[in-house]
Design a protein around this motif. Structure first.
Motif, PDB file in Angstrom:
ATOM      1  N   MET A  22       0.846  -1.179   0.000  1.00 16.71           N
ATOM      2  CA  MET A  22       0.000   0.000   0.000  1.00 16.71           C
ATOM      3  C   MET A  22       0.887   1.236   0.000  1.00 16.71           C
ATOM      4  O   MET A  22       2.051   1.164   0.398  1.00 16.71           O
ATOM      5  CB  MET A  22      -0.905   0.017   1.237  1.00 16.71           C
ATOM      6  N   PHE A  23       0.333   2.357  -0.448  1.00 16.82           N
ATOM      7  CA  PHE A  23       1.077   3.607  -0.379  1.00 16.82           C
ATOM      8  C   PHE A  23       0.132   4.763  -0.109  1.00 16.82           C
ATOM      9  O   PHE A  23      -1.068   4.678  -0.345  1.00 16.82           O
ATOM     10  CB  PHE A  23       1.876   3.858  -1.666  1.00 16.82           C
ATOM     11  N   TYR A  24       0.698   5.838   0.403  1.00 20.50           N
ATOM     12  CA  TYR A  24      -0.041   7.087   0.597  1.00 20.50           C
ATOM     13  C   TYR A  24       0.901   8.233   0.303  1.00 20.50           C
ATOM     14  O   TYR A  24       2.022   8.271   0.800  1.00 20.50           O
ATOM     15  CB  TYR A  24      -0.567   7.210   2.031  1.00 20.50           C
ATOM     16  N   HIS A  25       0.461   9.178  -0.538  1.00 22.15           N
ATOM     17  CA  HIS A  25       1.258  10.344  -0.874  1.00 22.15           C
ATOM     18  C   HIS A  25       0.437  11.608  -0.685  1.00 22.15           C
ATOM     19  O   HIS A  25      -0.692  11.702  -1.167  1.00 22.15           O
ATOM     20  CB  HIS A  25       1.750  10.292  -2.331  1.00 22.15           C
ATOM     21  N   LYS A  26       1.006  12.561   0.017  1.00 21.86           N
ATOM     22  CA  LYS A  26       0.370  13.873   0.089  1.00 21.86           C
ATOM     23  C   LYS A  26       0.528  14.564  -1.253  1.00 21.86           C
ATOM     24  O   LYS A  26       1.437  14.264  -2.028  1.00 21.86           O
ATOM     25  CB  LYS A  26       1.009  14.712   1.193  1.00 21.86           C
ATOM     26  N   GLY A  27      -0.366  15.502  -1.524  1.00 21.96           N
ATOM     27  CA  GLY A  27      -0.281  16.198  -2.794  1.00 21.96           C
ATOM     28  C   GLY A  27      -1.253  17.340  -2.858  1.00 21.96           C
ATOM     29  O   GLY A  27      -1.716  17.855  -1.840  1.00 21.96           O
ATOM     30  N   ALA A  53      -4.624  14.866 -12.147  1.00 22.21           N
ATOM     31  CA  ALA A  53      -4.885  14.565 -10.746  1.00 22.21           C
ATOM     32  C   ALA A  53      -4.300  13.216 -10.357  1.00 22.21           C
ATOM     33  O   ALA A  53      -3.958  12.985  -9.193  1.00 22.21           O
ATOM     34  CB  ALA A  53      -6.391  14.582 -10.473  1.00 22.21           C
ATOM     35  N   SER A  54      -4.170  12.293 -11.328  1.00 17.95           N
ATOM     36  CA  SER A  54      -3.609  10.970 -11.048  1.00 17.95           C
ATOM     37  C   SER A  54      -2.178  11.054 -10.537  1.00 17.95           C
ATOM     38  O   SER A  54      -1.714  10.167  -9.818  1.00 17.95           O
ATOM     39  CB  SER A  54      -3.636  10.100 -12.314  1.00 17.95           C
ATOM     40  N   LEU A  55      -1.464  12.110 -10.919  1.00 17.51           N
ATOM     41  CA  LEU A  55      -0.063  12.250 -10.532  1.00 17.51           C
ATOM     42  C   LEU A  55       0.142  13.277  -9.424  1.00 17.51           C
ATOM     43  O   LEU A  55       1.030  13.115  -8.583  1.00 17.51           O
ATOM     44  CB  LEU A  55       0.777  12.646 -11.754  1.00 17.51           C
ATOM     45  N   GLN A  56      -0.675  14.336  -9.409  1.00 16.75           N
ATOM     46  CA  GLN A  56      -0.392  15.469  -8.529  1.00 16.75           C
ATOM     47  C   GLN A  56      -1.224  15.512  -7.249  1.00 16.75           C
ATOM     48  O   GLN A  56      -0.829  16.152  -6.282  1.00 16.75           O
ATOM     49  CB  GLN A  56      -0.582  16.773  -9.318  1.00 16.75           C
ATOM     50  N   ASN A  57      -2.375  14.856  -7.232  1.00 20.57           N
ATOM     51  CA  ASN A  57      -3.253  14.975  -6.073  1.00 20.57           C
ATOM     52  C   ASN A  57      -2.870  14.040  -4.929  1.00 20.57           C
ATOM     53  O   ASN A  57      -2.194  13.029  -5.143  1.00 20.57           O
ATOM     54  CB  ASN A  57      -4.703  14.699  -6.474  1.00 20.57           C
ATOM     55  N   GLU A  58      -3.346  14.372  -3.735  1.00 18.06           N
ATOM     56  CA  GLU A  58      -3.188  13.472  -2.597  1.00 18.06           C
ATOM     57  C   GLU A  58      -3.866  12.142  -2.920  1.00 18.06           C
ATOM     58  O   GLU A  58      -4.971  12.115  -3.462  1.00 18.06           O
ATOM     59  CB  GLU A  58      -3.820  14.097  -1.358  1.00 18.06           C
ATOM     60  N   GLN A  59      -3.202  11.034  -2.597  1.00 22.08           N
ATOM     61  CA  GLN A  59      -3.727   9.738  -3.006  1.00 22.08           C
ATOM     62  C   GLN A  59      -3.186   8.596  -2.162  1.00 22.08           C
ATOM     63  O   GLN A  59      -2.143   8.712  -1.513  1.00 22.08           O
ATOM     64  CB  GLN A  59      -3.402   9.481  -4.471  1.00 22.08           C
ATOM     65  N   GLY A  60      -3.914   7.494  -2.182  1.00 22.15           N
ATOM     66  CA  GLY A  60      -3.494   6.275  -1.511  1.00 22.15           C
ATOM     67  C   GLY A  60      -3.893   5.085  -2.353  1.00 22.15           C
ATOM     68  O   GLY A  60      -4.989   5.055  -2.924  1.00 22.15           O
ATOM     69  N   GLY A  61      -3.012   4.091  -2.439  1.00 22.16           N
ATOM     70  CA  GLY A  61      -3.273   2.966  -3.325  1.00 22.16           C
ATOM     71  C   GLY A  61      -3.067   1.617  -2.672  1.00 22.16           C
ATOM     72  O   GLY A  61      -2.361   1.486  -1.669  1.00 22.16           O
ATOM     73  N   ILE A  62      -3.692   0.605  -3.265  1.00 19.65           N
ATOM     74  CA  ILE A  62      -3.561  -0.784  -2.835  1.00 19.65           C
ATOM     75  C   ILE A  62      -3.095  -1.614  -4.024  1.00 19.65           C
ATOM     76  O   ILE A  62      -3.689  -1.550  -5.111  1.00 19.65           O
ATOM     77  CB  ILE A  62      -4.904  -1.331  -2.311  1.00 19.65           C
TER      78      ILE A  62
END
Length: 214
Positions: free
Chosen positions: A113-118, A128-137
């Motif tokens: 899993m990951f989480y990135h602020k943005g 938005a897929s690259l620059q926005n705040e996001q979290g993935g599985i």
């Protein structure tokens, strides 16, 4: 995990309680207009955090939509986080009127899993897929197929909620999280997968078929 049976997602309780309390205070003070405004906010918040039951399609090989909303992108992209290659991305945009509880698109084990602020750009925009705040599985099925699905915050959404942890096993269609107040979910298929949705189509989380693995 949370919200598997509740008709309203638990993350909405603080907002619903706050608006209901303010509504009551204004009602007791006799401030009719403000009472109506906050009653409307209370009802809309209950509506926003609704958590309806859904039935996954009988086809066990189908990868299903993780979110309600509109398909705003289908195509090949570079996926450098996990696939390290080209992949097929399907992006679903959720407006504030869509159900925001997200569901697992297929059954499998959470490998990472990951989480990135943005930033908080309009989630309908592809950047938005690259620059926005996001979290993935990043998930692996029992047959060894791998899928990446990413929750992305939007212009209004400011909180991504994800329930699983690495090592958990998800069942297709189970609730795994939500995003507050307008957002997007990207699903990355391995190249060669068969995609069954197109631009502009509407999806229902846990029911609509996005595609099939190779």
């Amino acid at each position: 995990m949370r919200n598997q049976n509740q008709p309203v997602a638990t993350e909405g309780y603080p907002f619903i309680g706050l608006f209901a309390f303010v509504t009551l205070v204004f009602a007791l003070l006799g401030w009719g207009l403000l009472t109506l405004v906050f009653l409307g906010l209370t009802l809309f918040t209950i509506y926003f955090f609704r958590n309806p039951e859904r039935s996954a399609p009988a086809d066990a090989d189908a990868v299903i939509a993780p979110a309600d909303g509109k398909v705003v992108f289908v195509g090949e992209v570079n996926e450098d986080r996990y696939f390290k290659s080209r992949a097929i991305k399907v992006s679903i945009f959720m407006s504030v009127f869509d159900v925001h509880v997200n569901r697992a698109p297929c059954s499998g084990k959470v490998l990472d899993m990951f989480y990135h602020k943005g930033e908080f750009l309009n989630a309908a925009l592809d950047k938005a897929s690259l620059q926005n705040e996001q979290g993935g599985i990043f998930l692996e099925t029992g047959k060894g197929q791998r899928l990446l699905f990413v929750q992305i915050a939007g212009l209004i959404a400011r909180r991504i909620v994800t329930y699983p942890v690495v090592g958990d096993v998800l069942e297709r269609g189970m609730r795994y999280g939500l995003i507050r107040f307008g957002s997007r979910v990207d699903v990355y298929f391995p190249l060669g997968s068969e995609i069954k949705v197109g631009l502009g189509e509407r999806t229902r989380a846990g029911e609509s078929i996005l595609g099939y693995f190779r």
